[in-house]
Design a protein around this motif. Structure first.
Motif, short mmCIF file in Angstrom:
data_model
loop_
_atom_site.label_atom_id
_atom_site.label_comp_id
_atom_site.label_asym_id
_atom_site.label_seq_id
_atom_site.Cartn_x
_atom_site.Cartn_y
_atom_site.Cartn_z
N THR A 367 44.35 71.13 121.91
CA THR A 367 44.49 72.58 122.06
C THR A 367 44.84 72.89 123.51
N VAL A 368 45.71 73.88 123.70
CA VAL A 368 46.17 74.27 125.03
C VAL A 368 46.02 75.78 125.18
N GLU A 369 45.44 76.21 126.29
CA GLU A 369 45.28 77.63 126.57
C GLU A 369 45.73 77.95 127.98
N GLY A 370 46.07 79.22 128.23
CA GLY A 370 46.44 79.68 129.55
C GLY A 370 45.29 80.45 130.17
N GLU A 371 45.02 80.20 131.44
CA GLU A 371 43.89 80.83 132.11
C GLU A 371 43.97 82.35 132.08
N LYS A 372 45.19 82.90 132.18
CA LYS A 372 45.36 84.34 132.27
C LYS A 372 45.98 84.93 131.00
N ASP A 373 45.80 84.26 129.88
CA ASP A 373 46.39 84.72 128.62
C ASP A 373 45.75 86.04 128.20
N ASP A 374 46.58 87.10 128.09
CA ASP A 374 46.06 88.41 127.67
C ASP A 374 46.42 88.72 126.22
N ILE A 375 46.93 87.73 125.49
CA ILE A 375 47.25 87.89 124.08
C ILE A 375 46.23 87.13 123.22
N SER A 376 46.10 85.84 123.49
CA SER A 376 45.07 85.02 122.85
C SER A 376 44.08 84.61 123.93
N GLY A 377 42.93 85.26 123.97
CA GLY A 377 41.97 85.06 125.05
C GLY A 377 41.44 83.64 125.14
N LEU A 378 40.91 83.30 126.32
CA LEU A 378 40.34 81.97 126.53
C LEU A 378 39.26 81.69 125.49
#
Length: 442
Positions: A367-378
């Motif tokens: 799984t990969v996430e972006g620290e500042k993702d404002d669409i799919s939160g951390l």
């Protein structure tokens, strides 16, 4: 990009005659058609004031008129499906031609293969990767940079979802269950030794598809599954997009954003969530930024800064190209993923059968996430690991990319330099026979 990413729309009747349920789309079509004469005059004016034989073309006033004409044309244009523009790549240091062709097709999707025409045979086969693109407003070409990054090291396939207004009503409906069926059918069509990657919204149906295949001990289940910025559990760090769905409820979406495709489109009378409404939502979320970008375009056109103008054109030619979504798919996704949270609660079903991610045992997970993702939160995508409890620890990876938002998870310089190498290593490790033997022994 996930379902529900929009600001709002005028209300529509949810039931009743077509005359009552279609006026929004009809009015949009009429407004667009009424602008055609003005667009023709503006285009002629632009050509006149860009003609080097016209003395006014070399003055600031002439350049300003030409720039204003281009802005009018671009803001009133209906943008068509963009081209891929991936004609070649570099494989092991050798420039290699690429042919994009459809190898599988159903009414709502084509499976595209980026066929690399190797000048000389590879020493060993490279991993085969199915990228499941989002079906949430934009075309699959939004992942052009994602495909480009994996082409040198992978045999790449991608889902090319259809614009619902182009699918005749006679082809039947399309909902979330159909989406899951399509993913399973494509994996079976492609055969063994496949890796699958879901970017954003398809994380849920891809996880469901893999869970169904694993529950059936399907031999065509993928070797690995990579989920990127997906709304697996939107109760974790909910964003504005997630909160909107919770606050409004499914009836609001059904009554406010669903309309029927008008004549003369092939999908006439099909219920859809139209692309122009989605675009309204995309832009309204960051309206100031888009206004500033078009002001900068005007200034750069007057100055003659071709590089900045080309960058603007390339970005907005893609960003403003949107497609309609089948209403039943959209509403089922909103309710299942964003309102009921059915998957993380263990309540999601496919064709009446419970979807159980704990059945996944053979498929490696990243799984990969972006620290500042404002669409799919951390944490929303990371939740997959808790659901897939039967995957051994050495077959699972979670990575958070510092300093990037939602789109940085699958595109941009940091994606290419920091995320792609990690995914490559993960897929190679997942396909390692020693790792597979270790799993079989457990």
């Amino acid at each position: 990009m996930p379902i529900g990413e929009f600001g709002g729309a005028p209300p529509l009747a949810s039931e009743g005659s077509p005359v009552l349920t279609t006026p929004m789309y009809w009015m949009y079509e009429m407004a667009h058609a009424s602008l055609n004469p003005a667009r023709a005059v503006t285009d002629a004016t632009k050509i006149l004031f860009q003609n080097p034989l016209n003395p006014w073309a070399h003055t600031e006033m002439g350049k300003s008129i030409a720039a204003a004409c281009e802005l009018f044309e671009r803001t009133t244009r209906r943008y068509g499906k963009p081209e891929w523009g991936l004609d070649e790549t570099e494989v092991n240091g050798v420039r290699t031609p690429v042919e994009v062709r459809a190898i599988w097709e159903k009414p709502f999707c084509r499976l595209l293969h980026f066929d690399r025409k190797h000048i000389r045979p590879l020493r060993e086969p490279q991993p085969r990767l199915l990228i499941v693109a989002p079906m949430s407003g934009h075309y699959a070409t939004l992942l052009r940079g994602t495909v480009e990054a994996f082409l040198p090291t992978h045999e790449v396939y991608i889902t090319d979802w259809a614009d619902a207004r182009m699918v005749p009503l006679a082809e039947g409906r399309f909902d979330l269950d159909d989406y899951i069926d399509y993913v399973i059918e494509m994996l079976r069509f492609l055969g063994t030794n496949m890796h699958v990657m879901a970017v954003c919204q398809p994380a849920v149906p891809v996880l469901a598809a893999v869970s169904v295949m694993e529950a059936e001990r399907d031999p065509f289940a993928p070797i690995s599954m990579t989920l990127m910025g997906g709304p697996i559990d939107t109760r974790r760090n909910p964003t504005a997009v997630n909160n909107l769905a919770q606050e409004r409820g499914i009836d609001w979406f059904r009554n406010h954003v669903i309309t029927k495709v008008p004549f003369p489109h092939p999908g006439v009378m099909r219920d859809v969530y139209p692309g122009f409404l989605q675009l309204n939502g995309f832009i309204s979320m960051n309206l100031d930024r888009h206004v500033d970008a078009h002001k900068a375009l005007f200034a750069n056109l007057v100055k003659g800064d071709g590089d900045q103008v080309d960058k603007h054109r390339d970005f907005y030619d893609e960003y403003l190209a949107v497609m309609d979504l089948a209403a039943e798919y959209y509403l089922q996704t909103v309710e299942t993923v964003f309102i009921r949270h059915a998957l993380p609660k263990g309540e999601m079903t496919h064709r009446g059968v419970l979807v159980d991610p704990s059945k996944v045992t053979r498929v490696a997970l990243m799984t990969v996430e972006g620290e500042k993702d404002d669409i799919s939160g951390l944490g929303q995508t990371e939740a997959t690991h808790g659901l897939c409890s039967s995957i051994p620890d050495h077959r699972r990876v979670h990575y958070v990319q510092p300093g990037v938002g939602h789109y940085g998870v699958f595109n941009g310089s940091r994606f290419k330099s920091e995320i792609v190498p990690r995914i490559n290593d993960f897929m190679l490790s997942a396909a390692d026979p020693k790792s597979l033997l270790a799993i079989a022994a457990e």
